[in-house]
Structures are given as C-alpha cells and as structure tokens.
Design an enzyme around this catalytic site. Structure first.
Site, PDB file in Angstrom:
ATOM      1  N   ARG A 249       0.776  -1.221   0.034  1.00  0.00           N
ATOM      2  CA  ARG A 249       0.051   0.157   0.179  1.00  0.00           C
ATOM      3  C   ARG A 249       0.963   1.201   0.039  1.00  0.00           C
ATOM      4  O   ARG A 249       1.840   1.455   0.915  1.00  0.00           O
ATOM      5  CB  ARG A 249      -0.950   0.080   1.202  1.00  0.00           C
ATOM      6  CG  ARG A 249      -0.558   0.063   2.537  1.00  0.00           C
ATOM      7  CD  ARG A 249      -1.629   0.360   3.463  1.00  0.00           C
ATOM      8  NE  ARG A 249      -1.256  -0.470   4.737  1.00  0.00           N
ATOM      9  CZ  ARG A 249      -0.392   0.495   5.739  1.00  0.00           C
ATOM     10  NH1 ARG A 249       0.300   1.370   5.483  1.00  0.00           N
ATOM     11  NH2 ARG A 249       0.226  -0.407   6.931  1.00  0.00           N
ATOM     12  N   HIS A 253      -2.018   3.494   6.598  1.00  0.00           N
ATOM     13  CA  HIS A 253      -3.151   2.179   6.757  1.00  0.00           C
ATOM     14  C   HIS A 253      -4.550   2.969   6.462  1.00  0.00           C
ATOM     15  O   HIS A 253      -5.164   2.730   5.964  1.00  0.00           O
ATOM     16  CB  HIS A 253      -2.907   1.831   8.315  1.00  0.00           C
ATOM     17  CG  HIS A 253      -4.369   0.820   8.620  1.00  0.00           C
ATOM     18  ND1 HIS A 253      -4.782  -0.334   8.035  1.00  0.00           N
ATOM     19  CD2 HIS A 253      -5.302   1.064   9.624  1.00  0.00           C
ATOM     20  CE1 HIS A 253      -5.543  -0.674   8.657  1.00  0.00           C
ATOM     21  NE2 HIS A 253      -5.984   0.066   9.533  1.00  0.00           N
ATOM     22  N   TYR A 262       6.766   3.012  10.864  1.00  0.00           N
ATOM     23  CA  TYR A 262       7.232   1.698  10.870  1.00  0.00           C
ATOM     24  C   TYR A 262       7.544   1.369   9.566  1.00  0.00           C
ATOM     25  O   TYR A 262       8.174   0.199   9.355  1.00  0.00           O
ATOM     26  CB  TYR A 262       6.085   1.095  11.365  1.00  0.00           C
ATOM     27  CG  TYR A 262       4.734   1.125  10.599  1.00  0.00           C
ATOM     28  CD1 TYR A 262       4.242   0.388   9.659  1.00  0.00           C
ATOM     29  CD2 TYR A 262       3.584   2.132  11.103  1.00  0.00           C
ATOM     30  CE1 TYR A 262       3.109   0.566   8.669  1.00  0.00           C
ATOM     31  CE2 TYR A 262       2.482   2.187  10.466  1.00  0.00           C
ATOM     32  CZ  TYR A 262       2.303   1.682   9.317  1.00  0.00           C
ATOM     33  OH  TYR A 262       1.132   1.820   8.721  1.00  0.00           O
TER      34      TYR A 262
HETATM   35  C1  TPP Z   1     -10.747  -8.108  14.778  1.00  0.00           C
HETATM   36  C2  TPP Z   1     -10.083  -6.812  14.566  1.00  0.00           C
HETATM   37  N1  TPP Z   1      -9.078  -6.396  15.219  1.00  0.00           N
HETATM   38  C3  TPP Z   1      -8.222  -5.314  14.988  1.00  0.00           C
HETATM   39  C4  TPP Z   1      -8.728  -4.335  13.907  1.00  0.00           C
HETATM   40  C5  TPP Z   1      -8.169  -2.900  13.744  1.00  0.00           C
HETATM   41  N2  TPP Z   1      -7.543  -3.248  12.569  1.00  0.00           N
HETATM   42  C6  TPP Z   1      -8.132  -2.740  11.381  1.00  0.00           C
HETATM   43  S1  TPP Z   1      -7.275  -2.895   9.930  1.00  0.00           S
HETATM   44  C7  TPP Z   1      -6.122  -3.850  10.744  1.00  0.00           C
HETATM   45  C8  TPP Z   1      -4.980  -4.310   9.968  1.00  0.00           C
HETATM   46  C9  TPP Z   1      -5.314  -5.426   8.847  1.00  0.00           C
HETATM   47  O1  TPP Z   1      -4.329  -5.834   8.287  1.00  0.00           O
HETATM   48  P1  TPP Z   1      -4.468  -6.798   6.864  1.00  0.00           P
HETATM   49  O2  TPP Z   1      -5.260  -7.899   7.316  1.00  0.00           O
HETATM   50  O3  TPP Z   1      -3.082  -7.016   6.455  1.00  0.00           O
HETATM   51  O4  TPP Z   1      -5.266  -5.674   5.753  1.00  0.00           O
HETATM   52  P2  TPP Z   1      -4.496  -4.454   5.268  1.00  0.00           P
HETATM   53  O5  TPP Z   1      -5.311  -3.314   6.099  1.00  0.00           O
HETATM   54  O6  TPP Z   1      -3.055  -4.306   5.363  1.00  0.00           O
HETATM   55  O7  TPP Z   1      -4.888  -4.331   3.631  1.00  0.00           O
HETATM   56  C10 TPP Z   1      -6.115  -3.740  12.265  1.00  0.00           C
HETATM   57  C11 TPP Z   1      -5.394  -4.650  13.280  1.00  0.00           C
HETATM   58  C12 TPP Z   1      -9.972  -4.648  13.420  1.00  0.00           C
HETATM   59  N3  TPP Z   1     -10.642  -3.831  12.474  1.00  0.00           N
HETATM   60  N4  TPP Z   1     -10.772  -5.985  13.632  1.00  0.00           N
END
Ligand code: TPP
Ligand code: MG
Lengths: 341, 326
Positions: A249, A253, A262
């Site tokens: 990305r 985030h 990071y």
């Molecule tokens: C169950 C849960 N835990 C924590 C979060 C907070 N959170 C939102 S996105 C995220 C990271 C997700 O990473 P990834 O699955 O790799 O997707 P990316 O955002 O990198 O596309 C977190 C920890 C959440 N939304 N749901």
C-alpha cells in the site's frame, strides 16, 4: 518478483484493457482525493487501497458481476470502481451522507454493500466475513446454483480464527470460494513476519488440503489470469482456492495512521517503482494501445470527473437524526426480508 | 393433541419446518447423530446430510456460515451445543448478525436462528450450566427468547425460524425431559415479544422466564394455601421485552419479585426493575425485589454449591412471603 501467474484461460480484449486502466486511474485519483479531503478537515476518516489497484481490478474482471458473490474489504476501492460503483457513491460514504448506498452513512467509508451486485455488507471486524463467504457458497452448492464467491482480505486477516474456520469448512465441502489475500506486507504496523512463520500466505493452503497460489498483485494481467483460473476451478467443482496477491500500500493504513513510524522510506520507494498503474501504462504503450497524448487526456478527464463528484457528494443532504433508530429490525416495508439472494 | 416433552416440541418444530422449507438447514456439532440432546434425532435419514449438517468444531463459523447461508436463500438453524460454548461465536452474533440490517441501512437482512441449550440444575458444572441470556439481550438487533413450556418451545421456535431477523433461542436443558404438554397437532406459532401471565393473583407479581417459571408457579401455589394470591408473569421473550405486560402486572399488584437463575448483576431482572421503577413507581407498594444466582463466575459442579446458587421453590416462596408482608 519471480512468481508465476496461473492459467492461460483469460484473454483480455484491447477495450477491456483500456477500461481496466481507466478504472485504476479513477480509483487512484479518488483515493488520493479522499485522503486530501480528510487532511482538509472535510472528511472524518479515509481508508483506501492505493497500490492494490491491479489485483482488485483483475478480481472484478475475473468474476461474473451480478452472478458471483463478492465480499470485498475496505481497501477494495478499485474493485468496486471496476464493478461499476460510481465515485460519487463512494464519496457519499466518505461524507456519511444519507444517500450513501453502502450504508446510508452508518458505516465508515469503504465498507461496501451492494445487493444488486451481490456485494455483501461487511463490518470493520477483520476476517469476520470469511465465514459468510463459506455459508453463501454452501448455499450455492446446496441449491445447485452455478455461482462463485470471492472474498478478499489482507494477510493480517489470515491470523484470525475466522480465516482458519472458513477455509477449513470450504475445503471440507469443496465449496466454490476464491479466498483472495491482498498481501501488502503489513497489518497496520506489523510486518508479515509477525503474523506468520511461513513465507507466503498461499503456503497455508496445504494445511487445508486445497491449492494455494501466489501471484504478483501489481501485474494486472498476471493477477487477472490467476484469478480467472481460481474462479474457473471453483466453477469446475475444484474449489476452494487460496490466492495470494503480493502487493504494497502506498498510503498509510488509514487517515489516522502515520506509516513513517514503521515503514522505511527506501522500502516505500522501492515499491513505488513497481506501481501497478505505471506498469500497466508502460505495457499498454508498448503494445501501441495507448499514446502518451491519449493518456494525458484520459488522466485530465478522470481528475475532472472526480472533482465534480466531490462537489456533488459534499453538497448532498446529510443523514436525518430522526432516522437514527430505523432498521434495527425488519420494519415490514418493501425492504429485504431475507438475504438479497 | 399429543403429549410432547419440551425436547419433542423443539424437535418437531424443526422437523415440520424442514418439511415445509426445502432450503432450511440445521447445522452444528453432532447434529447428524441427533445432537447431544437428540433435538435433531432422525433428521439425517429424513432430510439428508446436506440439510442436516455436521460442522467442524468451530462455533464462530457455525454462526458465520449460517449468516452466509441466509443471504443466499437458505433458512439456517444453528445449534450451539451448550450456551457455555457460544462465546467464540459472540463476534458473529453481536458484530455481524445483530448489526447486519442496521449497518446496511436495510439493504440486507439476517434471518438466522441460533439455538442454545442453557441453564443449570442438571449437575453440568461450570461449563455446561450457564445462563448467558442477559449478555445477548443487551444487544439491539437481536431477538432473544427463552420459552418455558413445550407449547411455547414449539410455537416460538417456529416463529423464530419464520422471523426476518436474527433470533437467539434459549432452550433450558432441565426442561427437555421434565416438562410435558398436550400440543395441538396442527401448525401454530407463538409470536415473539408478548409475555404470558401464567397465574393471576392480586397480592404480588413474580416475573420470571425459562425453567424458573415452574419454580415460581409452585411457590405461588404454596402461598395461595396461606391466602396470598400472586400473579406469575412469564417473559418468554427477553429482547425486546414486553414492557406493557410488565407494567400492567406491576401496577395491578404493587409488589414485584423478579426471579432468574442467571447471576444478579446486569441480569434481565435489573432491566425489568428499571422499567417498573421508571414508569410505575407511583403504583408500587414495596421495593422491587430480585432473586437470582449470586455473582459467582458459573455454577459449581458440586451439587451442594449448585443448589446454593439456584433459586428454588423454597427460596422463592420465602421471598414472596417477605414481599407480601411488606
Ligand atoms: C478483529 C479486528 N482486530 C483489529 C482491528 C483493527 N485493524 C483494522 S485493519 C487492521 C490491519 C489489517 O491488516 P491486513 O489484514 O493485512 O489488511 P491491510 O489493512 O494491510 O490491507 C487492524 C489491526 C479490526 N478492524 N478488527
Ligand atoms: Mg496487510
């Protein structure tokens, strides 16, 4: 990246290539604008997928819109654009307007729902919609319907129990589900080494007795071939499949994140050289399908369209506080009583 | 009319709906064997393995898959083997099913039923006895029911299956074989929401639900012998609560005792008491009383300690006498 595309069954026609390119441009411009609108204090929150466009557009072109079920995640701006969602509709969600088709202003932006396109409502809870994909696909199979379900998520999502439970269930029943992991190497700040001891998410497929395939998610044609193969396997009764698209990305985030804390800048710059839009443009130009002049004109048009969509969406009516308590339960009106299927 | 146990009633409700609805699916652990309580007895042979679905041992996906099925034309009834094991599925129930319609601004519905055998009094120990209904009754978007009789068990399960929204159906394990009713042979439903007056009397009201209703009725009989006449109101549906019935009974008698076997703090009784205090304070002749399990994490396996947790005919009668004398 020395990762092969899978399958050879998905020719992409010249018009379709140009549409794909345009959709990626629209998604990128729209996403950049959503961040800017947040920085300007005009939108409370933004979450987007700059960098993920190729695999997302590929996915939208690999499924049969309106027939196959799609459970996308918050990054999938380009997937939704390629499925035909208008930038205005996405912006109505950004501004939490009453006419936001995804949720009527109830959910954060980019939490998709589009019954006509079989895009199923999703929460913010990571991986929680994977079991829904498995259940939808079970119903397709039970009812003898030729439907495939595609569910997308990040690599962080694969640490959740719902990932395991859903892939396992789909594998047991050989369900037509494409599990699409858009692996951008980070779950917020956590690099993928903190999520898993395997190198590729696709390696996890072995543990479920299904096929896992890794593809370069920034190569639109390779991703399209692989996803078309996956959809095809599902239609041939050989699902589910786990497809991992390696990507990155380019944004933080969310608008609330500062990725400089990071992610080393050199890493970001390295990936910027593999920008999926630039790569596809180079390809189209190499094939003589797009002249630099056409490209410039196209980009100007896209910019203008997004600017107009922003103006329109921002001026749209807000949600009515009087509606806050509506639709907790079925209200006996014309609404969906059962699911949209 | 036929004589049916509470368990028969649940079994028959599903069976009859399975016959009527070709895409209805019952799913859960050990379902094909008939389930650990035998609620799905005989269904595999009659309806086949695709509609009588043995799932992996994974509660989150049992509910999540049911949600998905419901989107694509199926009518799922998920069984959580014991309510005690529902917690891994709470995310699916609370974050997904309950919010499904609201978050999509009515574009999608989530018509699922989640059955949960619950309750103590069977020497089930800490993890086979819990009453977790208040945790879910707190969540808007869910309907939560806890029928107390075979008649209601059948009619409310049918209502739940036909409901357009997610329904959590609490079935009391002690009631399964202990309770019998004469049930109509024809199709009927008992609507979700209305409470039911089980006994009328002007001196005080006892409000309860589930198996405890029967303890309350016995206590009320005993007090009637001493000339104290009580109303027993069976809530039947815990969310949304039948406020009208609660307030009517409170106003008519002026004295209210609320009884449940779930622990006291944050229980359904607190909500019922608040409704009465807010809206019928002027009609009260005594403070509202609650009788519930003590605030221990769960019922101990020790029979002596389990009994010490549970309200009984005796403790209920004593509380009623106190209240009557106030
Ligand atoms: C169950 C849960 N835990 C924590 C979060 C907070 N959170 C939102 S996105 C995220 C990271 C997700 O990473 P990834 O699955 O790799 O997707 P990316 O955002 O990198 O596309 C977190 C920890 C959440 N939304 N749901
Ligand atoms: Mg990620």
């Amino acid at each position: 990246m020395a990762i092969q595309a899978k399958g050879l069954e998905a020719p992409v026609e010249p018009d379709q290539r140009l549409r794909m390119y345009r959709d990626m441009l629209v998604a990128r411009e729209l996403s950049d604008r959503m961040f800017t609108l947040n920085r300007q204090g005009r939108a409370a929150f933004a979450i987007t997928g700059q960098g993920h466009e190729a695999v997302q557009v590929a996915a939208a072109h690999a499924v049969r819109p309106g027939v196959d079920w799609i459970l996308p995640y918050y990054r999938d701006v380009a997937m939704m654009i390629a499925l035909g969602m208008k930038p205005r509709d996405i912006l109505l969600g950004l501004f939490a307007k009453a006419d936001d088709p995804n949720s009527g202003g109830r959910q954060m932006p980019c939490h998709w729902s589009w019954p006509e396109m079989r895009v199923v409502t999703r929460s913010s809870v990571i991986a929680a919609n994977l079991p829904h994909a498995a259940g939808i696909a079970y119903a397709s199979k039970l009812r003898g319907l030729d439907e495939v379900t595609l569910v997308s998520f990040g690599e962080g999502a694969t640490s959740e129990g719902d990932f395991h439970e859903s892939v396992n269930f789909a594998a047991i029943h050989q369900l037509p589900v494409v599990f699409l992991c858009e692996n951008n190497g980070y779950a917020i700040s956590e690099s993928s080494e903190k999520q898993m001891a395997v190198k590729h998410v696709a390696d996890r497929a072995k543990g479920y007795g299904i096929i896992g395939q890794t593809v370069d998610g920034n190569d639109l044609i390779a991703a399209h071939q692989t996803l078309s193969w996956g959809v095809g396997e599902c239609r041939r009764g050989r699902g589910p499949v786990l497809i991992e698209a390696k990507t990155y990305r380019f944004s933080p985030h969310t608008s609330s994140d500062d990725d400089r804390r990071y992610r080393p800048r050199e890493e970001v710059e390295e990936w910027a050289k593999r920008d999926p839009i630039d790569r596809f443009r180079t390809r189209l130009q190499g094939e003589g399908a797009l002249t630099p002049d056409d490209d410039r004109a196209l980009r100007d048009t896209v910019k203008r369209e997004i600017a107009e969509a922003v103006a329109g969406a921002e001026a749209a009516p807000d949600c009515d506080p009087a509606d806050t308590a509506r639709y907790v339960y079925f209200e006996g009106d014309s609404a969906q009583q059962r699911g949209a299927g | 009319m036929s004589t049916k146990t509470y368990l028969d009633a649940i079994h028959d409700a599903m069976w009859e709906e399975m016959e009527r609805l070709p895409t209805m699916v019952v799913l859960g652990e050990d379902i094909q064997e008939g389930g650990v309580f035998r609620a799905t007895d005989g269904m595999l042979a009659k309806f086949g393995k695709d509609r009588v679905l043995d799932t992996p041992l994974a509660e989150s996906s049992i509910v999540g898959i049911a949600i998905g099925m419901a989107q694509n034309g199926c009518v799922p009834v998920a069984e959580i083997q014991f309510a005690d094991f529902a917690f891994p599925a709470f995310n699916q129930i609370i974050s997904e099913a309950a919010k499904w319609r609201y978050r999509s601004n009515n574009a999608w519905g989530c018509p699922i039923v989640v059955r949960m055998p619950y309750g103590a009094g069977i020497r089930g120990g800490m993890y086979h006895s819990q009453s977790i209904e208040a945790l879910l009754a707190h969540v808007p978007g869910l309907k939560v029911v806890a029928p107390s009789t075979p008649h209601d068990a059948k009619g409310m399960l049918k209502a739940a299956i036909r409901d357009p929204d997610p329904v959590v159906y609490f079935e009391h394990k002690k009631a399964y074989r202990a309770l019998k009713d004469e049930l109509p042979d024809d199709d009927y439903v008992v609507p979700i929401a209305p409470a039911q007056v089980r006994r009328e009397g002007g001196d005080l009201t006892v409000i309860s639900y589930g198996f405890m209703v029967h303890e309350c009725l016995q206590a009320a009989e005993e007090l009637a012998g001493d000339g104290v006449e009580s109303t027993v109101l069976d809530l039947r549906t815990l969310a949304p609560l039948d406020r009208t019935a609660i307030l009517d009974a409170a106003r008519r008698t002026g004295k209210v005792l609320i009884v449940h076997e779930a622990n006291l703090t944050g229980g359904i009784g607190g909500e019922v008491a608040a409704i009465i205090a807010e809206h019928a304070f002027d009609d009260l002749d005594a403070p509202i009383r609650r009788l519930a399990a003590p605030d221990v994490p769960a019922m101990p396996f020790s029979g002596a300690q389990e009994d010490a947790c549970l309200p009984s005919k005796e403790t209920i009668a004593a509380a009623m006498r106190d209240l009557a004398a106030y």
